[in-house]
Design a protein around this motif. Sequence first.
Motif, mmCIF file in Angstrom:
data_model
loop_
_atom_site.group_PDB
_atom_site.id
_atom_site.type_symbol
_atom_site.label_atom_id
_atom_site.label_comp_id
_atom_site.label_asym_id
_atom_site.label_seq_id
_atom_site.Cartn_x
_atom_site.Cartn_y
_atom_site.Cartn_z
ATOM 1 N N GLY A 54 -10.708 3.244 -0.014
ATOM 2 C CA GLY A 54 -9.900 4.116 -0.843
ATOM 3 C C GLY A 54 -9.452 5.372 -0.138
ATOM 4 O O GLY A 54 -8.381 5.880 -0.384
ATOM 5 N N LEU A 55 -10.265 5.907 0.781
ATOM 6 C CA LEU A 55 -9.939 7.150 1.452
ATOM 7 C C LEU A 55 -8.956 6.954 2.597
ATOM 8 O O LEU A 55 -8.300 7.895 3.019
ATOM 9 C CB LEU A 55 -11.222 7.795 1.971
ATOM 10 N N GLY A 56 -8.842 5.740 3.063
ATOM 11 C CA GLY A 56 -8.021 5.490 4.238
ATOM 12 C C GLY A 56 -6.582 5.907 4.082
ATOM 13 O O GLY A 56 -5.966 6.404 5.019
ATOM 14 N N LYS A 57 -6.009 5.681 2.906
ATOM 15 C CA LYS A 57 -4.603 6.043 2.699
ATOM 16 C C LYS A 57 -4.402 7.538 2.872
ATOM 17 O O LYS A 57 -3.429 7.982 3.470
ATOM 18 C CB LYS A 57 -4.154 5.597 1.305
ATOM 19 N N ARG A 58 -5.332 8.322 2.346
ATOM 20 C CA ARG A 58 -5.211 9.776 2.463
ATOM 21 C C ARG A 58 -5.373 10.217 3.919
ATOM 22 O O ARG A 58 -4.661 11.112 4.400
ATOM 23 C CB ARG A 58 -6.264 10.451 1.578
ATOM 24 N N VAL A 59 -6.297 9.580 4.628
ATOM 25 C CA VAL A 59 -6.503 9.922 6.030
ATOM 26 C C VAL A 59 -5.233 9.681 6.831
ATOM 27 O O VAL A 59 -4.818 10.522 7.635
ATOM 28 C CB VAL A 59 -7.672 9.108 6.618
ATOM 29 N N TRP A 60 -4.558 8.562 6.608
ATOM 30 C CA TRP A 60 -3.354 8.256 7.381
ATOM 31 C C TRP A 60 -2.156 9.087 6.932
ATOM 32 O O TRP A 60 -1.250 9.353 7.723
ATOM 33 C CB TRP A 60 -3.051 6.757 7.339
ATOM 34 N N ASP A 61 -2.150 9.551 5.677
ATOM 35 C CA ASP A 61 -1.142 10.541 5.280
ATOM 36 C C ASP A 61 -1.304 11.795 6.138
ATOM 37 O O ASP A 61 -0.325 12.374 6.617
ATOM 38 C CB ASP A 61 -1.305 10.912 3.804
ATOM 39 N N GLY A 62 -2.547 12.215 6.331
ATOM 40 C CA GLY A 62 -2.812 13.370 7.177
ATOM 41 C C GLY A 62 -2.541 13.098 8.646
ATOM 42 O O GLY A 62 -2.163 14.003 9.393
ATOM 43 N N ALA A 63 -2.705 11.833 9.063
ATOM 44 C CA ALA A 63 -2.472 11.485 10.471
ATOM 45 C C ALA A 63 -1.015 11.692 10.855
ATOM 46 O O ALA A 63 -0.716 12.180 11.955
ATOM 47 C CB ALA A 63 -2.890 10.042 10.726
ATOM 48 N N LYS A 64 -0.084 11.334 9.972
ATOM 49 C CA LYS A 64 1.321 11.579 10.304
ATOM 50 C C LYS A 64 1.581 13.079 10.418
ATOM 51 O O LYS A 64 2.355 13.520 11.279
ATOM 52 C CB LYS A 64 2.248 10.967 9.259
ATOM 53 N N LEU B 48 0.402 2.185 14.663
ATOM 54 C CA LEU B 48 -0.780 2.653 13.935
ATOM 55 C C LEU B 48 -0.399 3.311 12.610
ATOM 56 O O LEU B 48 -1.078 3.111 11.590
ATOM 57 C CB LEU B 48 -1.569 3.630 14.802
ATOM 58 N N LEU B 49 0.681 4.076 12.593
ATOM 59 C CA LEU B 49 1.112 4.700 11.341
ATOM 60 C C LEU B 49 1.605 3.664 10.338
ATOM 61 O O LEU B 49 1.430 3.823 9.129
ATOM 62 C CB LEU B 49 2.221 5.715 11.617
ATOM 63 N N ALA B 50 2.232 2.602 10.831
ATOM 64 C CA ALA B 50 2.765 1.571 9.933
ATOM 65 C C ALA B 50 1.672 0.681 9.370
ATOM 66 O O ALA B 50 1.725 0.269 8.208
ATOM 67 C CB ALA B 50 3.808 0.741 10.662
ATOM 68 N N THR B 51 0.652 0.381 10.189
ATOM 69 C CA THR B 51 -0.386 -0.571 9.758
ATOM 70 C C THR B 51 -1.605 0.110 9.146
ATOM 71 O O THR B 51 -2.346 -0.525 8.401
ATOM 72 C CB THR B 51 -0.822 -1.434 10.945
ATOM 73 N N ARG B 52 -1.850 1.367 9.486
ATOM 74 C CA ARG B 52 -2.980 2.139 8.957
ATOM 75 C C ARG B 52 -4.288 1.342 8.989
ATOM 76 O O ARG B 52 -4.884 1.058 7.952
ATOM 77 C CB ARG B 52 -2.670 2.621 7.549
ATOM 78 N N SER C 154 0.805 -1.223 0.000
ATOM 79 C CA SER C 154 0.000 0.000 0.000
ATOM 80 C C SER C 154 0.833 1.265 0.000
ATOM 81 O O SER C 154 0.298 2.363 -0.061
ATOM 82 C CB SER C 154 -0.921 0.009 1.229
ATOM 83 N N GLY C 155 2.157 1.132 0.109
ATOM 84 C CA GLY C 155 3.009 2.309 0.022
ATOM 85 C C GLY C 155 3.057 3.142 1.274
ATOM 86 O O GLY C 155 3.258 4.345 1.221
ATOM 87 N N ALA C 156 2.890 2.526 2.454
ATOM 88 C CA ALA C 156 2.871 3.281 3.701
ATOM 89 C C ALA C 156 4.245 3.584 4.240
ATOM 90 O O ALA C 156 4.376 4.117 5.324
ATOM 91 C CB ALA C 156 2.073 2.519 4.768
ATOM 92 N N GLY C 157 5.312 3.247 3.490
ATOM 93 C CA GLY C 157 6.655 3.524 3.988
ATOM 94 C C GLY C 157 6.847 4.983 4.345
ATOM 95 O O GLY C 157 7.458 5.316 5.353
ATOM 96 N N ALA C 158 6.332 5.898 3.513
ATOM 97 C CA ALA C 158 6.478 7.320 3.779
ATOM 98 C C ALA C 158 5.628 7.761 4.960
ATOM 99 O O ALA C 158 5.903 8.766 5.597
ATOM 100 C CB ALA C 158 6.093 8.123 2.537
ATOM 101 N N THR C 159 4.547 7.005 5.247
ATOM 102 C CA THR C 159 3.663 7.340 6.349
ATOM 103 C C THR C 159 4.200 6.823 7.677
ATOM 104 O O THR C 159 3.930 7.391 8.726
ATOM 105 C CB THR C 159 2.252 6.755 6.092
ATOM 106 N N ALA C 160 4.970 5.732 7.644
ATOM 107 C CA ALA C 160 5.463 5.124 8.872
ATOM 108 C C ALA C 160 6.410 6.071 9.600
ATOM 109 O O ALA C 160 7.004 6.968 9.019
ATOM 110 C CB ALA C 160 6.159 3.806 8.560
ATOM 111 N N LEU C 161 6.534 5.833 10.910
ATOM 112 C CA LEU C 161 7.414 6.648 11.750
ATOM 113 C C LEU C 161 8.823 6.077 11.676
ATOM 114 O O LEU C 161 9.100 5.010 12.219
ATOM 115 C CB LEU C 161 6.894 6.640 13.185
ATOM 116 N N ASP C 162 9.726 6.780 10.977
ATOM 117 C CA ASP C 162 11.072 6.260 10.768
ATOM 118 C C ASP C 162 11.867 6.299 12.063
ATOM 119 O O ASP C 162 11.572 7.082 12.972
ATOM 120 C CB ASP C 162 11.783 7.068 9.679
ATOM 121 N N PRO C 163 12.909 5.467 12.190
ATOM 122 C CA PRO C 163 13.682 5.376 13.438
ATOM 123 C C PRO C 163 14.288 6.688 13.921
ATOM 124 O O PRO C 163 14.208 6.984 15.118
ATOM 125 C CB PRO C 163 14.755 4.328 13.105
#
Length: 462
Positions: A237-247, A155-159, A123-132
């Motif tokens: 479909g909207l979930g990815k955008r929501v979690w982009d905003g969550a970070k 939560l950011l990694a699994t969305r 799903s491409g959540a690498g950019a959304t995840a919290l990096d070390p």
Amino acid sequence: MAVTTVTTAVTCVAPYWDLTFDAQGDPDPRQRDALLGAVGDRTDLVLFSHGWNNDVSTATALYEGFFQHFPALLAAAPGPRFGYAGVHWPSMRFSDEPIPDFPHAAAVTALSALAAPAPADGSGAGATALDPPTRAALGEVFPGSGPALDRIAVLLATRPEDPERLAEFAALVRGLAAVGTPHTAALTDDTGVAGAEPLLFTEDPVTTCLALASALETAGAEVAPAQPAGGQALFGGLGKRVWDGAKELLRQATYYAMKRRAGTVGQRGLGPLLAEVARTAPAVRVHLIGHSFGARLVSFALGGLPAGGSVASVTLLQGAFSHYVFSGPQPFAAKGGALHGMQQRVTGPLVACHSRHDQALGVFYPLASRLAGDDESLLGGVSELLGDRWGALGHDGFQALSGAPELTLERALAGELPRTGCISVDASAVVCAGGPPSGAHSDICHVELAELVLRAAGRLPG
């Protein structure tokens, strides 16, 4: 108190002193005493405070990059004897925020991208995840928050698709920033409206995260597309955008906490230290420089001076606080800004540099600064926020402040800079480089801005 002594030092100018403060504004006593014991043989002291950088080496590189221009500029004015100081205070920068011309920061960003694995579902959540690196920085500036940060990272990694999990995320972020605690509102507010909480933390989490995703898109960042009419369910479909905003909500929560901390360190730490400088070396002319939240820090130091205390000049570079902070009563507030009248404690110019290329202040600052009870929703459109009551000093300069002229940087350097008072300087011609989400917010290491500081100090001929 427990503070870590900074051992890194700027080498392009001398003498140079580091000044380290903890989150409550207490200074490292050895560094304070070293400055007070030696500054008396200087005619001028230039003191610079960084903004949202918790990495000592990055802050020191900023000072090195800015101060490197001073020796050549001062060659035309051999009389003054300058000393230099760099403030270090516990703040933080997300590792995915680029800083122009900083190789170290670019390297950290690249390593962070490698360290943030893409999820197994593709799903491409690498950019959304919290990096070390960002996770470690959050742990340093919010001691004791390890369990909350671990859950935020999961939560950011699994969305997850469950709306309750987004509500859990928002509650964790709110707790991390200590929103709603008794002392926070007064230390965070700049406009004269006290007691209300930021709308970001009181609005429905879905609405908030969608507004932040739109802001990211406006700033040029890549986010998931908006859900088309009649499209998939909310967390499909909207979930990815929501979690982009969550970070981004997490980033803005740290913004809220660091803004509050900058005011604390300035008023309770730097202000009293400047009073000690004036007492031990009364002939030294003090010139303050602040970038981003560091501009708020040095400005609130004016409020920490004793009655009758003053500094010779202040230069604010992309100040991340209200453009009404020094203004008198406004239509929306019975009293003036938080620092109304404090400009009188600057005997020379108080200069606010701003740039239209600063996305951090032009797009995100108004969203983060809006208070609950003033607007019905954050989804009114980012463009509607620009230039309104929640605008930043580093975006458009002083507002509603009588007698505060507006100059271009070219005019200010050509001899038109007034010798006293508040002056807005449009630095867009040089403060123009940088990518999303912050834009040119950190593009400040220019010889023209160094010259502006020295002209405000009254130490250059012409």
